[in-house]
Enzyme design. Structure first.
Site: not given
Ligand code: CP
Ligand code: NVA
Length: 303
Positions: A103, A130, A133, A221, A261, A289
């Site tokens: 990430r 993502h 997701q 989101d 998400c 997930r």
């Molecule tokens: N939806 C998602 O990726 O959640 P987290 O940021 O908690 O991993």
């Molecule tokens: N769009 C959000 C998703 C988190 C899972 C971010 O990037 O923070």
């Protein structure tokens, strides 16, 4: 299947179908309490530059349930944070573990890992996409509606990473996506162009009411993704008419369902009454997930 999973389009339509079929089977096995330890002896390194709840837990538990092991690595505690080159980290890690989940702030960071790692690399969220997701989201939609074909999806809010992956996923699923964002917060142009070029069905509009009209699924989101915190005040102002609440839901089909998400910000992008209401699928989505990523891990790491 390609070595890496950096974009939802790194898998084909057929591979998506197989992954989701396997995910359904893994979900059943788990509910029956059956062991399925096909990744015995495999290790997954998980590098996080940003916070995570679901991605961290679901990958770690997923590896564990498959008989393998996952290592949580906070990027700030690694030598890359002190300047070690990604290519060196990627090559060294490839000598220890069977796969890498990352990430990162910049998509290019994950791409560079993938270029130099000799093991599979999975995008656990970047500024561009993502994809994990979307595996869970498509699984949730299929479970509920039976199929994704010709379903109408409305995205309301920021044209962010999750939105980009949703747009690209229409190429695989046959869904139609209408994206409602304020001016200046549209999804990445390269993503929309790419989707259009290869048969994706995406329409960009301004008004949330226009996007959700007759929609089967409404997705939203956060207005402030990780990395956007400096723009908080401006974003709170710009997005104020983009809340998915009961009033907006009245423009959608009464059978429409809502995805988010998570993490959610009640009263901002989603109202409490929608999160907690009968049309919300967010908890199944969060659960999926785990199952979808387990199926992905089996395909990518099992040799
Ligand atoms: N939806 C998602 O990726 O959640 P987290 O940021 O908690 O991993
Ligand atoms: N769009 C959000 C998703 C988190 C899972 C971010 O990037 O923070």
């Amino acid at each position: 299947m390609k070595k890496d999973f950096l974009s939802i389009l790194d898998i084909s339509k057929g591979e998506l179908e197989q992954i989701l079929c396997e995910a359904g089977q893994l979900k059943t096995l788990k509910k029956e309490g059956k062991v399925h330890d096909v990744l015995r002896g495999k290790n997954l390194a998980m590098i996080f530059e940003k916070s995570s709840t679901r991605t961290h837990i679901s990958f770690e538990v997923g590896m564990n349930e498959l008989g393998g092991h996952a290592l949580f690595l906070n990027a700030r505690d690694m030598q890359i944070w002190r300047g070690e080159e990604i290519r060196d980290t990627a090559r060294a890690a490839s000598r220890y573990v069977s796969g890498l989940m990352i990430r990162a702030y910049k998509h290019s960071t994950i791409e560079e890992f993938a270029r130099h790692a000799t093991i599979p690399v999975i995008n656990g969220l970047s500024d561009l996409e993502h994809p994990c997701q979307l595996l869970a989201d498509i699984m949730t939609i299929q479970e509920h509606f039976g199929s994704t074909r010709e379903l109408r999806v409305a995205w309301v809010g920021d044209g962010n990473n999750v939105c980009n992956s949703l747009i690209l996923s229409t190429v695989l699923t046959g869904m139609n996506v209408t994206v409602a964002t304020p001016r200046g917060y549209e999804p990445a142009e390269e993503i929309v162009k790419k989707a259009h070029a290869i048969g994706g069905k995406v329409t960009l509009v301004r008004k949330p009411e226009q996007a959700v009209k007759d929609a089967d699924i409404i997705v939203t989101d956060t207005w402030i993704s990780m990395g956007d915190d400096a723009e908080r005040e401006e974003r709170m102002r710009v997005f104020r008419d983009y809340t998915v609440d009961a009033t907006l839901m009245r423009h959608a089909s009464p059978d429409a369902r809502v995805l988010h998400c998570l993490p959610a910000h009640r009263g901002q992008e989603i109202a409490d009454e929608v999160m907690e209401g009968g049309q919300s699928l967010v908890w199944d989505e969060a659960e999926n997930r785990l199952h979808a990523q387990k199926a992905l891990l089996v395909r990518m790491l099992k040799k």
